[in-house]
Design a protein around this motif. Structure first.
Motif, mmCIF file in Angstrom:
data_model
loop_
_atom_site.group_PDB
_atom_site.id
_atom_site.type_symbol
_atom_site.label_atom_id
_atom_site.label_comp_id
_atom_site.label_asym_id
_atom_site.label_seq_id
_atom_site.Cartn_x
_atom_site.Cartn_y
_atom_site.Cartn_z
ATOM 1 N N VAL A 3 -24.967 45.239 -5.778
ATOM 2 C CA VAL A 3 -25.837 44.132 -6.188
ATOM 3 C C VAL A 3 -25.190 42.782 -5.869
ATOM 4 C CG1 VAL A 3 -26.895 42.983 -8.160
ATOM 5 C CG2 VAL A 3 -27.005 45.472 -7.962
ATOM 6 N N LEU A 4 -23.928 42.604 -6.256
ATOM 7 C CA LEU A 4 -23.269 41.315 -6.087
ATOM 8 C C LEU A 4 -23.058 40.935 -4.632
ATOM 9 C CD1 LEU A 4 -20.515 41.235 -8.878
ATOM 10 C CD2 LEU A 4 -22.739 40.098 -8.858
ATOM 11 N N ASN A 5 -22.815 41.930 -3.776
ATOM 12 C CA ASN A 5 -22.413 41.611 -2.410
ATOM 13 C C ASN A 5 -23.498 41.810 -1.364
ATOM 14 O OD1 ASN A 5 -19.371 41.092 -2.760
ATOM 15 N ND2 ASN A 5 -19.680 43.010 -3.861
ATOM 16 N N ALA A 6 -24.527 42.582 -1.672
ATOM 17 C CA ALA A 6 -25.640 42.728 -0.728
ATOM 18 C C ALA A 6 -26.652 41.598 -0.856
ATOM 19 C CB ALA A 6 -26.334 44.079 -0.937
ATOM 20 N N LYS B 78 -16.780 39.661 -4.230
ATOM 21 C CA LYS B 78 -15.918 40.836 -4.109
ATOM 22 C C LYS B 78 -14.757 40.774 -5.105
ATOM 23 C CE LYS B 78 -17.353 43.820 -1.024
ATOM 24 N NZ LYS B 78 -17.558 45.259 -1.306
ATOM 25 N N ILE B 79 -14.180 39.592 -5.258
ATOM 26 C CA ILE B 79 -13.105 39.436 -6.242
ATOM 27 C C ILE B 79 -13.629 39.745 -7.640
ATOM 28 C CG2 ILE B 79 -11.579 37.752 -7.356
ATOM 29 C CD1 ILE B 79 -11.287 36.399 -4.620
ATOM 30 N N TRP C 157 -6.776 41.117 -10.718
ATOM 31 C CA TRP C 157 -6.811 40.126 -9.644
ATOM 32 C C TRP C 157 -6.439 40.761 -8.309
ATOM 33 C CZ3 TRP C 157 -9.501 36.068 -10.319
ATOM 34 C CH2 TRP C 157 -9.515 35.347 -11.523
ATOM 35 N N ARG C 158 -5.449 41.651 -8.324
ATOM 36 C CA ARG C 158 -5.065 42.311 -7.066
ATOM 37 C C ARG C 158 -6.205 43.167 -6.527
ATOM 38 N NH1 ARG C 158 0.025 43.132 -9.744
ATOM 39 N NH2 ARG C 158 -0.630 45.229 -10.339
ATOM 40 N N ALA C 159 -6.890 43.883 -7.402
ATOM 41 C CA ALA C 159 -8.011 44.717 -6.975
ATOM 42 C C ALA C 159 -9.111 43.871 -6.346
ATOM 43 C CB ALA C 159 -8.557 45.510 -8.164
ATOM 44 N N GLY C 160 -9.443 42.761 -6.983
ATOM 45 C CA GLY C 160 -10.493 41.901 -6.447
ATOM 46 C C GLY C 160 -10.126 41.300 -5.105
ATOM 47 N N GLY C 161 -8.913 40.784 -5.007
ATOM 48 C CA GLY C 161 -8.486 40.168 -3.757
ATOM 49 C C GLY C 161 -8.405 41.152 -2.606
ATOM 50 N N THR D 13 -6.197 36.954 0.703
ATOM 51 C CA THR D 13 -6.643 37.105 -0.683
ATOM 52 C C THR D 13 -5.960 38.300 -1.354
ATOM 53 O OG1 THR D 13 -8.549 38.429 0.014
ATOM 54 C CG2 THR D 13 -8.880 36.058 -0.226
ATOM 55 N N ALA D 14 -5.703 39.350 -0.589
ATOM 56 C CA ALA D 14 -5.005 40.502 -1.158
ATOM 57 C C ALA D 14 -3.612 40.122 -1.633
ATOM 58 C CB ALA D 14 -4.915 41.622 -0.121
ATOM 59 N N ARG D 15 -2.990 39.219 -0.923
ATOM 60 C CA ARG D 15 -1.618 38.830 -1.256
ATOM 61 C C ARG D 15 -1.548 37.738 -2.317
ATOM 62 N NH1 ARG D 15 3.185 39.555 1.492
ATOM 63 N NH2 ARG D 15 4.824 38.043 1.035
ATOM 64 N N PHE D 16 -2.483 36.775 -2.268
ATOM 65 C CA PHE D 16 -2.328 35.574 -3.082
ATOM 66 C C PHE D 16 -3.327 35.441 -4.233
ATOM 67 C CE2 PHE D 16 -0.645 34.314 1.140
ATOM 68 C CZ PHE D 16 0.675 34.102 0.759
ATOM 69 N N THR D 17 -4.331 36.333 -4.326
ATOM 70 C CA THR D 17 -5.289 36.211 -5.425
ATOM 71 C C THR D 17 -4.611 36.405 -6.774
ATOM 72 O OG1 THR D 17 -7.138 36.952 -4.062
ATOM 73 C CG2 THR D 17 -7.395 37.167 -6.441
#
Length: 411
Positions: free
Chosen positions: A98-101, A305-306, A324-328, A371-375
């Motif tokens: 829902v959020l991303n489509a 996505k985050i 936060w890591r999961a979202g990034g 984003t994976a590294r710095f979120t």
């Protein structure tokens, strides 16, 4: 010059360049994926020095790279882990869709592209890149983290959803009727269910069949089985990545450990080729006209996505940093988005859809590793700042306790 000699020179230069870029990224403790993509842009269509002879081999190597990335990720988990995660994380899959489509569908409608293009662009913005994310997890050493099963569950739900989505979008683009579209969908769903049942119920038998004390035989059997299942899955309109991942979870114990050690170098080689191939097939001149809408869409869906990963990890009881890591980690888009856009371009639905999807994916495939590294550090600081700004609320009991001794409350 003989064509085979040109091929060896071109492909050798690609591999050497990838090695040098990887070393450069390693010096700064940074993922090499953005550098691989930029290299592909420089030597692809419209680039500085387009390649020709080795292009077909690079395309095959790119497909093998995605398959190996998902196989290695599957080796990290057992079939019971997969079933458990899917049962607990299916609400996250719905939230993810829902959020991303919706942003992609809304952008297509705002641009006046019509409902079919809206369904296509919704898929482009919905599906994260399993290949990029698998590579990022390995580069950052997070395969064993508590939030990784949550990420994995969302990716698998997305990949399995392709078994439903791709037949639907193919029927829409072709203008197929309800009957033919329903048959295609039923075949795809049956194939995905069959592969999943075999992996879950007969994993021990598969491991026993594959097991060998000879590393050479083990490598040949595992690699051959993986490519065979991936090819059959793709032929039946199920993701080849899903097939490879299910082969990985079907293998367990010493077989999985041995296969992991043997296939790691091959995975790194072909994964790098995959990212270069992605850049090779993007004409830099087609990006500027659609850059602004692509950038806006990328920023919106990066945030969604985050939010998806943060919420899903929170449901699983993961700490704030892990959320936060999961979202990034989920931000990157890649191979599936390009496949979906390619179907629409071939059907001639909307000429601008292909360049916009390409620009969008290029932005997020570069932004995703960042984003994976710095979120996590940025999100942690943001949370701490918000908490510091909140006014301290003094409980009534504490106010009463501050009254001087012998004095009652004021009238």
């Amino acid at each position: 010059m003989h064509s085979s000699a040109v091929f060896l020179i071109e492909f050798g230069a690609i591999i050497l360049g990838l090695g040098l870029l990887g070393r450069l990224a390693g010096r700064f403790s940074f993922s090499p994926i953005p550098l691989y993509l930029l290299a592909g842009l420089a030597f692809g269509k419209g680039g500085l020095l387009p390649l020709g002879t080795s292009e077909e081999f690079v395309a095959i190597g790119a497909e093998i790279g995605v398959v190996l990335l998902l196989l290695m990720l599957g080796l990290e988990y057992t079939a019971s882990d997969l079933v458990s995660n899917l049962k607990t994380q299916y609400p996250a899959g719905l939230v993810d869709a829902v959020l991303n489509a919706l942003p992609g569908a809304a952008m297509a409608l705002l641009l006046g592209w019509g409902p079919v293009a809206a369904v296509v662009l919704a898929g482009v913005t919905w599906i994260s890149s399993s290949g990029v994310i698998a590579k990022v997890l390995g580069d950052l050493g997070r395969l064993g983290n508590r939030e990784t099963p949550v990420i994995l569950s969302i990716l698998v739900l997305e990949d399995l959803s392709m078994a439903v989505y791709l037949p639907i979008i193919t029927a829409l683009l072709a203008g197929a009727g309800l009957a033919s579209g329903s048959v295609t969908l039923a075949i795809a769903l049956g194939a995905a269910a069959l592969v999943l049942v075999v992996a879950v119920r007969y994993g021990r038998l598969i491991s026993r069949f594959v097991s060998s004390d000879d590393p050479e035989k083990l490598l040949l059997v595992v690699l051959g089985l993986t490519l065979l299942v991936a090819g059959l899955a793709q032929q039946l309109q199920v993701s080849a990545a899903v097939g490879a991942f299910l082969v990985g979870i079907a293998l367990s114990g010493e077989v999985a450990e041995g296969a992991h050690n043997l296939l790691s170098p091959l995975r790194d080689l072909f994964a790098a080729v995959f990212f270069v191939f992605f850049g090779l097939h993007t004409d830099p001149a087609s990006i500027p006209p659609v850059l602004l809408p692509a950038l806006a869409l990328a920023l919106v869906t990066a945030v969604t996505k985050i939010a998806t990963g943060y919420w899903a990890a929170g449901r699983a009881g993961i700490s704030t940093k892990g959320r936060w890591r999961a979202g990034g980690t989920l931000v990157a888009r890649g191979e599936f988005s390009i496949v979906i856009a390619g179907l629409a371009v071939t059907a001639g639905i909307e000429p601008s859809l292909g360049p916009l999807a390409t620009a969008y994916v290029l932005i997020l495939v570069v932004l995703g590793p960042l984003t994976a590294r710095f979120t996590e550090p940025l999100g942690t600081r943001l949370t701490a700042a918000v908490r510091r700004r909140r006014p301290a609320v003094t409980p009534p009991e504490a106010e009463g306790a501050r009254e001087p001794a012998g004095q009652g409350p004021r009238a």
